[in-house]
Motif scaffolding. Structure first.
Motif, PDB file in Angstrom:
ATOM      1  N   ALA A  68     -39.997  18.947 -11.793  1.00 57.29           N
ATOM      2  CA  ALA A  68     -40.878  18.496 -12.872  1.00 57.29           C
ATOM      3  C   ALA A  68     -40.354  18.918 -14.245  1.00 57.29           C
ATOM      4  N   VAL A  69     -39.937  20.158 -14.370  1.00 53.96           N
ATOM      5  CA  VAL A  69     -39.414  20.645 -15.647  1.00 53.96           C
ATOM      6  C   VAL A  69     -38.082  19.973 -15.974  1.00 53.96           C
ATOM      7  N   THR A  70     -37.265  19.741 -14.973  1.00 53.81           N
ATOM      8  CA  THR A  70     -35.984  19.067 -15.197  1.00 53.81           C
ATOM      9  C   THR A  70     -36.201  17.660 -15.713  1.00 53.81           C
ATOM     10  N   ALA A  71     -37.119  16.930 -15.110  1.00 56.98           N
ATOM     11  CA  ALA A  71     -37.345  15.541 -15.518  1.00 56.98           C
ATOM     12  C   ALA A  71     -37.925  15.448 -16.919  1.00 56.98           C
ATOM     13  N   THR A  72     -38.927  16.257 -17.211  1.00 58.96           N
ATOM     14  CA  THR A  72     -39.590  16.125 -18.511  1.00 58.96           C
ATOM     15  C   THR A  72     -38.931  16.950 -19.609  1.00 58.96           C
ATOM     16  N   GLY A  73     -38.540  18.154 -19.287  1.00 57.31           N
ATOM     17  CA  GLY A  73     -38.034  19.048 -20.317  1.00 57.31           C
ATOM     18  C   GLY A  73     -36.560  18.916 -20.619  1.00 57.31           C
ATOM     19  N   VAL A  74     -35.801  18.433 -19.675  1.00 57.83           N
ATOM     20  CA  VAL A  74     -34.356  18.356 -19.880  1.00 57.83           C
ATOM     21  C   VAL A  74     -33.889  16.919 -20.021  1.00 57.83           C
ATOM     22  N   ILE A  75     -34.117  16.107 -19.010  1.00 58.36           N
ATOM     23  CA  ILE A  75     -33.576  14.751 -19.008  1.00 58.36           C
ATOM     24  C   ILE A  75     -34.168  13.908 -20.131  1.00 58.36           C
ATOM     25  N   LEU A  76     -35.475  13.888 -20.248  1.00 61.75           N
ATOM     26  CA  LEU A  76     -36.119  13.066 -21.273  1.00 61.75           C
ATOM     27  C   LEU A  76     -35.766  13.542 -22.682  1.00 61.75           C
ATOM     28  N   SER A  77     -35.816  14.845 -22.906  1.00 56.64           N
ATOM     29  CA  SER A  77     -35.534  15.345 -24.255  1.00 56.64           C
ATOM     30  C   SER A  77     -34.080  15.144 -24.646  1.00 56.64           C
ATOM     31  N   LEU A  78     -33.137  15.352 -23.736  1.00 51.68           N
ATOM     32  CA  LEU A  78     -31.733  15.124 -24.077  1.00 51.68           C
ATOM     33  C   LEU A  78     -31.422  13.641 -24.254  1.00 51.68           C
ATOM     34  N   TYR A  79     -32.100  12.792 -23.513  1.00 50.71           N
ATOM     35  CA  TYR A  79     -31.903  11.355 -23.693  1.00 50.71           C
ATOM     36  C   TYR A  79     -32.367  10.916 -25.087  1.00 50.71           C
ATOM     37  N   LEU A  80     -33.543  11.377 -25.498  1.00 51.14           N
ATOM     38  CA  LEU A  80     -34.044  11.038 -26.832  1.00 51.14           C
ATOM     39  C   LEU A  80     -33.167  11.646 -27.923  1.00 51.14           C
ATOM     40  N   LEU A  81     -32.663  12.848 -27.698  1.00 50.59           N
ATOM     41  CA  LEU A  81     -31.756  13.460 -28.658  1.00 50.59           C
ATOM     42  C   LEU A  81     -30.481  12.641 -28.811  1.00 50.59           C
ATOM     43  N   GLN A  82     -29.938  12.175 -27.701  1.00 48.94           N
ATOM     44  CA  GLN A  82     -28.707  11.387 -27.760  1.00 48.94           C
ATOM     45  C   GLN A  82     -28.938  10.060 -28.480  1.00 48.94           C
ATOM     46  N   ILE A  83     -30.087   9.445 -28.284  1.00 48.35           N
ATOM     47  CA  ILE A  83     -30.415   8.217 -29.016  1.00 48.35           C
ATOM     48  C   ILE A  83     -30.498   8.517 -30.507  1.00 48.35           C
ATOM     49  N   GLY A  84     -31.105   9.646 -30.864  1.00 47.62           N
ATOM     50  CA  GLY A  84     -31.182  10.040 -32.272  1.00 47.62           C
ATOM     51  C   GLY A  84     -29.817  10.289 -32.876  1.00 47.62           C
ATOM     52  N   ILE A  85     -28.925  10.912 -32.114  1.00 42.14           N
ATOM     53  CA  ILE A  85     -27.574  11.165 -32.590  1.00 42.14           C
ATOM     54  C   ILE A  85     -26.854   9.853 -32.872  1.00 42.14           C
ATOM     55  N   ARG A  86     -27.089   8.874 -32.024  1.00 44.51           N
ATOM     56  CA  ARG A  86     -26.412   7.591 -32.193  1.00 44.51           C
ATOM     57  C   ARG A  86     -26.862   6.864 -33.454  1.00 44.51           C
ATOM     58  N   TYR A  87     -28.144   6.902 -33.777  1.00 46.70           N
ATOM     59  CA  TYR A  87     -28.683   6.058 -34.839  1.00 46.70           C
ATOM     60  C   TYR A  87     -29.029   6.793 -36.137  1.00 46.70           C
ATOM     61  N   CYS A  88     -28.997   8.118 -36.152  1.00 52.51           N
ATOM     62  CA  CYS A  88     -29.366   8.876 -37.353  1.00 52.51           C
ATOM     63  C   CYS A  88     -28.163   9.660 -37.862  1.00 52.51           C
ATOM     64  N   SER A  89     -28.286  10.136 -39.073  1.00 53.97           N
ATOM     65  CA  SER A  89     -27.219  10.968 -39.630  1.00 53.97           C
ATOM     66  C   SER A  89     -27.245  12.347 -38.970  1.00 53.97           C
ATOM     67  N   SER A  90     -26.118  13.028 -39.035  1.00 53.15           N
ATOM     68  CA  SER A  90     -26.023  14.362 -38.424  1.00 53.15           C
ATOM     69  C   SER A  90     -26.996  15.339 -39.064  1.00 53.15           C
ATOM     70  N   LEU A  91     -27.180  15.244 -40.376  1.00 51.67           N
ATOM     71  CA  LEU A  91     -28.106  16.125 -41.072  1.00 51.67           C
ATOM     72  C   LEU A  91     -29.540  15.913 -40.578  1.00 51.67           C
ATOM     73  N   MET A  92     -29.949  14.659 -40.401  1.00 53.75           N
ATOM     74  CA  MET A  92     -31.291  14.374 -39.918  1.00 53.75           C
ATOM     75  C   MET A  92     -31.511  14.922 -38.509  1.00 53.75           C
ATOM     76  N   VAL A  93     -30.509  14.799 -37.660  1.00 59.39           N
ATOM     77  CA  VAL A  93     -30.630  15.325 -36.292  1.00 59.39           C
ATOM     78  C   VAL A  93     -30.742  16.840 -36.313  1.00 59.39           C
ATOM     79  N   MET A  94     -29.919  17.512 -37.116  1.00 61.27           N
ATOM     80  CA  MET A  94     -29.987  18.978 -37.183  1.00 61.27           C
ATOM     81  C   MET A  94     -31.335  19.438 -37.736  1.00 61.27           C
ATOM     82  N   MET A  95     -31.860  18.756 -38.713  1.00 60.81           N
ATOM     83  CA  MET A  95     -33.144  19.156 -39.281  1.00 60.81           C
ATOM     84  C   MET A  95     -34.292  18.902 -38.315  1.00 60.81           C
ATOM     85  N   SER A  96     -34.208  17.868 -37.515  1.00 59.43           N
ATOM     86  CA  SER A  96     -35.287  17.587 -36.570  1.00 59.43           C
ATOM     87  C   SER A  96     -35.278  18.580 -35.404  1.00 59.43           C
TER      88      SER A  96
END
Length: 78
Positions: free
Chosen positions: A49-77
């Protein structure tokens, strides 16, 4: 920054995440090899449960943010 470079070179989000998971899994196993099996067998439900919600989902959303946002915006978020 490296994830962004990989995205710009054509790597998909799932491939980048898979490569990150190999390192995370290996380092985690090395750090916990002495108690891994007895802890794992008693807590498999919570681990999944923790792996699915806390790791996989959050890293997937982070990677999408890295792709479409600036590096500064990702670091600040983070």
């Amino acid at each position: 920054m490296y994830s962004r470079k990989l995205s710009e070179e054509g790597w998909t989000t799932s491939i980048i995440l898979a490569d990150r998971y190999y390192g995370i899994i290996l380092l985690s196993f090395i750090a916990t090899y002495d108690v891994f099996f007895e802890y794992f067998s008693g807590n498999i439900g919570w681990i999944l449960a923790v792996t699915a919600t806390g790791v996989i989902l959050s890293l997937y959303l982070l990677q999408i943010g890295i792709r479409y946002c600036s590096s500064l915006m990702v670091m600040m978020s983070l």
